[in-house]
Enzyme design. Sequence first.
Site, PDB file in Angstrom:
ATOM      1  N   HIS A  59       0.846  -1.192   0.000  1.00  0.00           N
ATOM      2  CA  HIS A  59       0.000   0.000   0.000  1.00  0.00           C
ATOM      3  C   HIS A  59       0.889   1.252   0.000  1.00  0.00           C
ATOM      4  O   HIS A  59       1.559   1.558   0.993  1.00  0.00           O
ATOM      5  CB  HIS A  59      -0.899  -0.031   1.239  1.00  0.00           C
ATOM      6  N   LYS A  66       4.679 -41.658  -2.960  1.00  0.00           N
ATOM      7  CA  LYS A  66       3.544 -41.824  -3.860  1.00  0.00           C
ATOM      8  C   LYS A  66       2.460 -40.855  -3.401  1.00  0.00           C
ATOM      9  O   LYS A  66       2.007 -40.910  -2.264  1.00  0.00           O
ATOM     10  CB  LYS A  66       3.021 -43.262  -3.835  1.00  0.00           C
TER      11      LYS A  66
END
Length: 808
Positions: free
Chosen positions: A37, A228
């Site tokens: 900002h 896996k």
Amino acid sequence: MESLATYRSKRNFGDTPEPAGVARPRGLGLHYSMQCHDATRLHYDLRLEWGGVLLSWAVTRGPSLDPADKRLAVRTEDHPLDYLRFEGTIPAGNYGAGVVMLWDIGTWQPVDDIDRGLAKGHLRLRIIGRRLTGEWHLVRIKGKPSDKGRENWLLIKQEDAAAHQPDPVARYTSSVLTNRDHAQIAADAEPRPFGPPRKAPAPAFEAPMLPTLVKDAPGADGWWHELKFDGYRGQIQIGAEGARFRTRSGLDWSDRFESLLPAFEELPAKTALIDGEVVAGADLGGFGALQRAIGEGGPFRFYAFDLLERDGCDLRDEPLSKRRKALEALLKDAPPMGLIELSTVIDGDGAEVLAPICEAGGEGIVSKRSDSPWRSGRTTAWLKTKCERRAEFVVLGWQPSDKRGREFSSLLLGTHEGGKWIYRGKVGTGFDMATQADLAARLERLKAPMVLDKRPADARGAVWVKPQLTVEIRYGEVTDDGQLRHAAYVGLREDKPAEEVVMDSEAPTTVSDGERVIVATIGVSHPERVLFPPKGPTKLELAQYYADIADRMLPMTANRPLSLVRLPDGLGGQAFFQKHLRKGWPKSLKPVPVETSSGVEDYMYVTDAAGLVGAVQMGTVEFHIWGSRRDNLDRPDRMVFDLDPDEGLDWEKVRTAAFEMRDVLAELGLPSWPMLTGGKGVHVVIPLRRTVGWDTVKLFSHTVASHCAERWPDRYLANMSKAKRSGRIFIDYLRNERGSTAIAPFSVRARPGATVAFPLSWQALEDAPGANAYDMKRALAEGNWDNVGVPAPASLPAAIKKMAQLWG
């Protein structure tokens, strides 16, 4: 909402573009963003979703990845959820006037209880953003009189893999959403692409390299192991159009994983093809959570484990170890613990690696040979070992439930084997109410007649459906008759077509060079031997092809004497043409006594997939078949004209010859079907009634070939002389005599590219680009006798009479 009263009281929504609403953004988990900002003083606004609003802090100097830094974070008013992705200019005269840049976005997870942490003044959190990742602390500090009621906190990075990276404030100076800086946002400039300039198209999708399922993981020598994952296998294509996601079957699912793709577009590659797996992000859980995330728009995480191509450099033939280094180099600047993660490599004995993973509730491991090149299809260079049995099945129907609130009592499951649907039992657990309702609605639209040959005994009252819905199932074991026991539903799979779902067979032993893999009950030794150098297929891949194509190959091949072309050392090695059965060969190759000039000799025949694979185990590549079956060897049931063109003859002339041969035979009342030989020519095949002997068939076929050669002497000859063949096609009728053979439909040829003899319809022949147009993958995908239209057996005596009438 009460907590937004302060936010709203400070803003004039008729003059500021800031949102006033509270609509929740898409995606599971808790949302996070950080905005840079540029107001009176440049600062970074941290937003954390909680309780229907965005908890907010203004971090004065921005975040630091150094755990020694303690950045002041001033607690500000809660913001509405709509503010999460806000980017734009707040006009002068309004509260917070200045330019707001969306600097980071993602999800966050509390490590401890949130409300307790807020009250106590110590909030521990994990951030999974595009730029900020890892664990952080927000610690409230005691106020001073000069603070005037401000609530001051400190933002501190936890020591972890994401710490000590380059300063993110200096590194990222543009919007995570539009790649614009503050000045460009203020000028309302167009969004800019991420990453380097890209003009080249993305690399093409590559069919995945698939591991073989084994019971025991391999040892340490030459192997490494990776987790896996419980997600969707896929490839990321990066090129001129940005990043795209393809499933394992090549489907474009970029829209489903849209929130993940910008992270890939930031990678420093002009083109790339990355292999990996998508899982649910923010530690939301397993496959079920991934399905929910897909429906909600995220969050996701991608585990990358292979790189096939980068910036025009093809890496497929490089060893895995080198491809891994290239992948690490590509991802070295990607934030650790972020949206893109490298799959962890674990060295050591496979059994020792697997045990703690299973104890922790993991899926299993995939073991990979570090020297293996990339090869599409099933391979033994990659092996998977599961902690529990899980596989895909297709829903064939459901059984209604008599219990309130339950849409059905069970789903009826099947797999597609040999062109038929096979019943695999039922699943009745693992569903919550929402899942049942969703599945019931999908199945209601698919009602259809039963696709099974026989109604299962336990399927009373079943409602049958079209086999289109694929589900993942966890189960305890498979009974001797192929039924699942202790089955539980895991989730819906949409990345694999139903017709490709087969029973996942498990090799009984660890596989490595010199050991065996079981295919169709046959132990295949030296499975990794490359039979078609340099890229394959391997011996195992050839065996698996014949097992998979058996249902289509056997109708024409079973119960006929065979001759085999054997190449034990592969293409380029010594070839053997074999017709006699040898001692010690697999019993699936059966003896058939054949009377020859030397006496009665044992030839061989097969009846099932095990016979085909048994021949491959003995080095066979090609299968050649007699024109008669073993129950009546002297009565042929087929006649074959092999159109064998001169070297270099245009394919169009060969195709025209096939149609002319079809028309000549049709005049004689002999309908036929064509087959691409996998080499240069075409076979024209005529099914026959078994009413005449070999001498008659040979004489008739010789007459037809001679007639064509006389009618079109500039195009055909009936003499096999190579010297006379220049520019012409030899109509080989010599396959129509006792003991002669022709290549079997769907047989692989001992030629570069492992082409296949492929039967097809006359209509399909019009579009065939060549006699060698089909390889194993395409043959498996498209081979279908129903599409060929094989005619009924014809009467040769009737054709002989017709020949006498027409040709004199």
